[in-house]
Design a protein around this motif. Sequence first.
Motif, short mmCIF file in Angstrom:
data_model
loop_
_atom_site.label_atom_id
_atom_site.label_comp_id
_atom_site.label_asym_id
_atom_site.label_seq_id
_atom_site.Cartn_x
_atom_site.Cartn_y
_atom_site.Cartn_z
N ARG A 118 0.81 -1.22 0.00
CA ARG A 118 0.00 0.00 0.00
C ARG A 118 0.85 1.28 0.00
NH1 ARG A 118 -5.46 0.72 1.61
NH2 ARG A 118 -5.94 2.89 2.19
N PRO A 119 1.87 1.44 0.88
CA PRO A 119 2.67 2.67 0.84
C PRO A 119 3.36 2.90 -0.50
CG PRO A 119 3.06 1.46 2.88
CD PRO A 119 2.30 0.55 1.99
N VAL A 120 3.80 1.82 -1.13
CA VAL A 120 4.49 1.96 -2.42
C VAL A 120 3.52 2.42 -3.49
CG1 VAL A 120 5.80 0.74 -4.19
CG2 VAL A 120 6.13 0.17 -1.77
N VAL A 121 2.32 1.80 -3.54
CA VAL A 121 1.32 2.19 -4.53
C VAL A 121 0.89 3.63 -4.32
CG1 VAL A 121 -1.00 1.71 -5.39
CG2 VAL A 121 0.53 -0.19 -4.82
N CYS A 122 0.65 3.99 -3.05
CA CYS A 122 0.23 5.35 -2.77
C CYS A 122 1.32 6.36 -3.13
CB CYS A 122 -0.12 5.49 -1.29
SG CYS A 122 -1.60 4.59 -0.78
N GLY A 123 2.58 6.01 -2.83
CA GLY A 123 3.68 6.91 -3.16
C GLY A 123 3.83 7.11 -4.66
N ASN A 124 3.72 6.00 -5.42
CA ASN A 124 3.84 6.12 -6.88
C ASN A 124 2.69 6.93 -7.46
OD1 ASN A 124 6.16 4.56 -6.83
ND2 ASN A 124 5.06 2.62 -7.21
N ALA A 125 1.49 6.74 -6.90
CA ALA A 125 0.34 7.50 -7.40
C ALA A 125 0.49 8.98 -7.10
CB ALA A 125 -0.95 6.95 -6.79
N LEU A 126 1.02 9.32 -5.92
CA LEU A 126 1.23 10.73 -5.60
C LEU A 126 2.27 11.38 -6.51
CD1 LEU A 126 1.11 10.79 -1.68
CD2 LEU A 126 -0.57 11.71 -3.26
N GLU A 127 3.23 10.56 -6.99
CA GLU A 127 4.21 11.11 -7.92
C GLU A 127 3.55 11.61 -9.20
OE1 GLU A 127 7.42 11.70 -7.72
OE2 GLU A 127 7.63 10.94 -5.67
N GLU A 128 2.45 10.97 -9.57
CA GLU A 128 1.73 11.37 -10.78
C GLU A 128 0.96 12.67 -10.60
OE1 GLU A 128 2.01 9.86 -13.70
OE2 GLU A 128 3.44 8.47 -12.78
N THR A 129 0.84 13.12 -9.35
CA THR A 129 0.10 14.37 -9.12
C THR A 129 0.98 15.60 -9.24
OG1 THR A 129 0.52 14.35 -6.72
CG2 THR A 129 -1.39 13.11 -7.52
N ARG A 130 2.29 15.42 -9.36
CA ARG A 130 3.20 16.57 -9.39
C ARG A 130 2.81 17.54 -10.51
NH1 ARG A 130 7.96 15.63 -6.41
NH2 ARG A 130 7.26 14.39 -4.61
N GLY A 131 2.62 18.80 -10.11
CA GLY A 131 2.23 19.84 -11.05
C GLY A 131 0.75 19.88 -11.33
N LYS A 132 -0.01 18.89 -10.84
CA LYS A 132 -1.46 18.84 -11.09
C LYS A 132 -2.25 18.84 -9.78
CE LYS A 132 -0.42 15.71 -14.95
NZ LYS A 132 -0.66 14.36 -15.52
N GLU A 133 -1.60 19.16 -8.67
CA GLU A 133 -2.25 19.03 -7.36
C GLU A 133 -3.52 19.87 -7.26
OE1 GLU A 133 2.16 18.33 -6.81
OE2 GLU A 133 0.91 19.89 -7.73
N SER A 143 -10.63 13.98 -5.69
CA SER A 143 -10.22 14.43 -4.36
C SER A 143 -10.39 13.33 -3.32
CB SER A 143 -11.04 15.66 -3.95
OG SER A 143 -12.42 15.35 -3.86
N HIS A 144 -11.41 12.49 -3.47
CA HIS A 144 -11.60 11.36 -2.55
C HIS A 144 -10.46 10.37 -2.69
CE1 HIS A 144 -15.67 12.27 -1.04
NE2 HIS A 144 -15.90 12.77 -2.23
N ILE A 145 -10.03 10.13 -3.93
CA ILE A 145 -8.92 9.19 -4.16
C ILE A 145 -7.64 9.75 -3.56
CG2 ILE A 145 -7.67 7.90 -5.92
CD1 ILE A 145 -10.10 8.35 -7.77
N LEU A 146 -7.44 11.07 -3.70
CA LEU A 146 -6.25 11.69 -3.13
C LEU A 146 -6.21 11.52 -1.61
CD1 LEU A 146 -5.50 15.11 -4.90
CD2 LEU A 146 -4.06 13.08 -4.73
N GLN A 147 -7.36 11.63 -0.96
CA GLN A 147 -7.40 11.44 0.49
C GLN A 147 -6.93 10.03 0.87
OE1 GLN A 147 -10.98 13.01 2.60
NE2 GLN A 147 -11.62 13.68 0.57
N THR A 148 -7.35 9.05 0.11
CA THR A 148 -6.92 7.67 0.37
C THR A 148 -5.42 7.52 0.19
OG1 THR A 148 -9.07 6.87 -0.41
CG2 THR A 148 -7.30 5.26 -0.25
N LEU A 149 -4.88 8.15 -0.83
CA LEU A 149 -3.44 8.08 -1.09
C LEU A 149 -2.65 8.77 0.02
CD1 LEU A 149 -3.39 8.87 -4.93
CD2 LEU A 149 -3.32 6.63 -3.81
N LEU A 150 -3.12 9.90 0.48
CA LEU A 150 -2.42 10.64 1.53
C LEU A 150 -2.44 9.89 2.86
CD1 LEU A 150 -3.69 14.25 0.70
CD2 LEU A 150 -1.38 13.38 0.37
N GLN A 151 -3.47 9.11 3.07
CA GLN A 151 -3.55 8.33 4.31
C GLN A 151 -2.66 7.10 4.27
OE1 GLN A 151 -7.75 7.56 4.39
NE2 GLN A 151 -8.24 9.40 5.58
N GLY A 152 -2.34 6.62 3.08
CA GLY A 152 -1.59 5.37 2.97
C GLY A 152 -0.12 5.53 2.62
N CYS A 153 0.34 6.73 2.27
CA CYS A 153 1.73 6.91 1.85
C CYS A 153 2.63 7.08 3.07
CB CYS A 153 1.85 8.11 0.91
SG CYS A 153 1.50 9.69 1.71
#
Length: 810
Positions: A118-133, A143-153
Motif C-alpha cells: 500500500r505505501p508503495v502504490v500510494c507513493g507512486n500514485a502521488l508522484e503522478e500528481t506533481r504539477g497537477k495538485e 479528491s476522494h482518491i487523493l485522500q486515500t493516497l495521503l492516508q496510505g503513503c
Amino acid sequence: MTSFGSKALKSRRPQSHNLVETSQMAGEDNSSVQNGRKQGKNRRPRDAHLSMDKDHTKGNPSRRFPDKDVGAHNSSKHQNQSMPQKSILRKTVDPETTRYFSEIANMFESGGIDLEERPVVCGNALEETRGKELELATDTIISHILQTLLQGCDVEQLCGFLLSCTKEFPFIAMDKSGSHVAETSLKSLAVHLQDNEAYAAIDGALTKICQVIAVNSVDVMCSRYGSHVLRSLLCLCKGIPLDSLEGFHITKSSSILSERLNSRLPQPDGSHFSNLQQGFPHLLKFLVREMLICAKEDIATLQVNKYSSFVLQTALKLLMGDDQELLLVIPIILGSHSEDIAEAKFIETTAVPEIKYLLKDTAYSHLMEVILEVAPKALYNQFLTEVFRGSLFEISSHHCGSFVVQALVSSAKSQGQMDLIWGELGPKMKELLEIGKHGVVASLLAACQRLHTYGYESCRVLAAAVCSESESPSCIVPRILFLESYFFCEERSTWKWTKGYRMHTLGCLMLQTIFRYSSELIQSYITSITSIEPDLVFEAAKDAGGGRVVESFLSSDASAKQKQKLIATLRGHFGELSMLPSGSFTVEKCFTASNVSVKEMIASELLAVQSELSKTKHGPFLLKKLDVDGFAMRPDQWKSRQASKQTAYREFVAAFGSESKKSQNESFLRSLPSHVSTQKSLKKMREEIDRCLDTSHHPAPISTSEFSGLEKSMEKLGFSSFKRTKIEHGETATKVRNSKKFMENSMVTAFKKEKPKGWKKTLAKDEATPVSKAVVNSGYVQQPAKPANRNEKRRTQTDCLAPPLKKQKR
C-alpha cells in the motif's frame, strides 16, 4: 458513500474549467482560483469582505441573533474596500490522468493491494500528481482518491506532496473538495509525528505551508472551508490531536457555561490542554503573528466575519498562558496601530467607543469573550477600567453583550476587580433577572463564591429579587427554580408552582451556588426549601436540575435535622425516583445524609423495585452502593455496618471536617493546599472510610496493612495531619492531631460489632500501632480482598450542569 471507480467517473456531469475565483495575493504573482464546477445546493457564495453574511442567522452555530444596525454599519464600512486581486486558471484534468486514478480507485475498492504494498502504490500514485495538485484536489471525485493516497503513503511522499503544492495550498484549502484533501494531509502528518526521525521533514513542510498561508491570511480566514483547515493547522502546531478537533473548533455553550460557573479559579497557564503530542510551538507563534501582520489593514473585516472570528478565537486559546505573545497579538486584533507595545497601553483611547459598539455584533462578541478569558492580568485590568467601567449594566442588557459580560465576570481574579464589578451589577441583580439576563447573574454569583467575597450581599440581593419583605421566605426557592416563568408572568404575586414544567437551568445553578455558603448566610434559603410541600419536593427531585438543587442542599452546611426534614418528604418515592438516571444520584445523596433508620427505609423501598432497577444502566451501581443485597440477606449486619460507617465519618468530621465549629479545625481546612477542594476532599475521605468498612467491597475486612493505605489516601486528599513514625523494633506509632482515638474508636468498633464474614479468630500476639493492636486484640484478621470494580463510572463534582442543558439563546 461516494463511489471511487470508473462507474462513478462516467456519471460525472460535464464541467467548465474556464471560471476563476478571485482572492488576495499580496506580494505574489499567483492569484486565486475558482474551480469551474457549478456551486452545489448547499454551497453559499462568499463575499470575503462583507462583515455580516446574508445567511448569518441561519448559519450561526451559537444561535445568537445578529444586531441589524451593527451589521448594516459594518457592511457599508468594509464591503467596498479595494484589494489587489489576480486570478489563475485551473486546468482541466486530462482523460489519461482521469483513467489512471480511476484504476487506482478500483484497485483499492477490490482489495487487490496488500498492506505491505500500500505505501508503495500510494507513493507512486502521488508522484503522478506533481504539477497537477490543484486541479486534482479540487475535483469532486479524484479528491476522494487523493485522500486515500495521503492516508496510505509514507512521510517522505506526504511531505513531497505538500512541498509540491505549497503555492496552491491556500486555494486548495478554500475549495469545497480541496479542503478535505488539505485536512487529510494535516491529519496524516500528525500520525507520523510519533516518528522522531520524521520531525525535521514535517517541520520543513509545515514551515513552507505557514509562510504561504500567512501571505493569504485574509482570504483563508474568511473562507468557509479555508478557516476550518487553518484552525486544524494551528492545532497541529500546538500539538493537539487532530482527531478530537470538533469539540475544540466550536466549543458548546454548555461546556462554556460549566467552566464559567465552576467554583475553581481559571487556569491561565495553559494547563487546561490535555493529551498534547509533539508539536511545533515556534511555528504556532510565527503563523499567528505573521497572519495578523499581513492582515493588519483588513483587521476591521476579520473582527466581524464569522469564519475569521473562529480562527482568531482558536489562535488565542492555543496561546493561552503565553502572556508575552498575547500582549503582542491581542492589540493587533483590537485594531491597534501603535508600534510600541512597551508603553503597556494596549487599548487605544480612541478605540474604546468602537469596541463598545462592536460588542453588539455576534462574531465580534464571541471573539471578545475569548480575549477576556485569555487576557493577561494587565490587559484584563485595562479592559475592566477603560472599556467596561460605567457601562456594565448597559452592555449586559444587550443579547450579545451579556455573554461578553459573563466572560468578564468569570475571568475576574482579585478582590479589587470584583469590587468594581459588584458595584455596578450587584444592585442591579433584580433588573437583570427581569430583562432575562440570567447568565450574567449566575456568573456574578459564581464569581463571588469562587473569590470568597460579597457572599452575604449576593445571598441577600438574590433573595430580595424574588421575594419582598412582606412575603414569606418560603417562596424564594420555588421562584428561583422557575425563574423565567416567575419573572415573565403578568401577576407575580399570584404565581404558583405548576407541576410538569421543566425547571429553569440557570435558576437551578444559582441555587447550587448559594448552597455552597455557610448556613449563617443562607438561612432564608434553608427555610424555603424545607417548607416546600412533599409532592412538590418529589417534583423537584424528578427534574434533572431540581435534583441537583436537592443534592446541593444535602451537601450544604445545613444542620442534620433540617436535612432529615427534607428527606422525610420523599418517603415512599425513593423507588420511583431511583428508576430515573438523574434521580438515582438524589437517592444516593439522601442515603448518605440520612441516619440509620432512614437508610433502612430507603433500602427497603429500593428492594421492592430491585428487579426492575437492576435492568437499568445505572441501577446495578446504585444497588451495590447501598448494598441492597446485603440488606435483604442480613439486615442486622447491614444496620450494624451502616452505623459503623456513620460513627467513623462523624468522628472524622468532628476532627477535620467543615461541619466542625472549632477554630482549630477551621484553620486546618484553610491550611489545605490551594488545589484541594474541601468539599471534594471530604467526599473522597467518606469514600475511603466506606471502602475500608464496607464488606461489599471487601469480602474479608481489613488487616493492619490497610490502615496505612487509608492514611496515605488521607494525605493525598490534603489531610496532612496523618503522620507515621517508624521505631527501631518494628513498632509504628500512628498519631492523629485533634483526635487521638479516632482510628481506634471508629475502626475497632466496626470490627467488634459486625464480626463480618471472612474474618478468622486468631491468638496472634502482635505489637503494632495502637489501632492495629486493638484490632488484633479483638480477635480478627483479614483475608485477601478483591479489587473494586474499575468500570463503575459516576457523575463527578465538576459536572455541574443537569443534562440535557437548555442552551442560552443568543
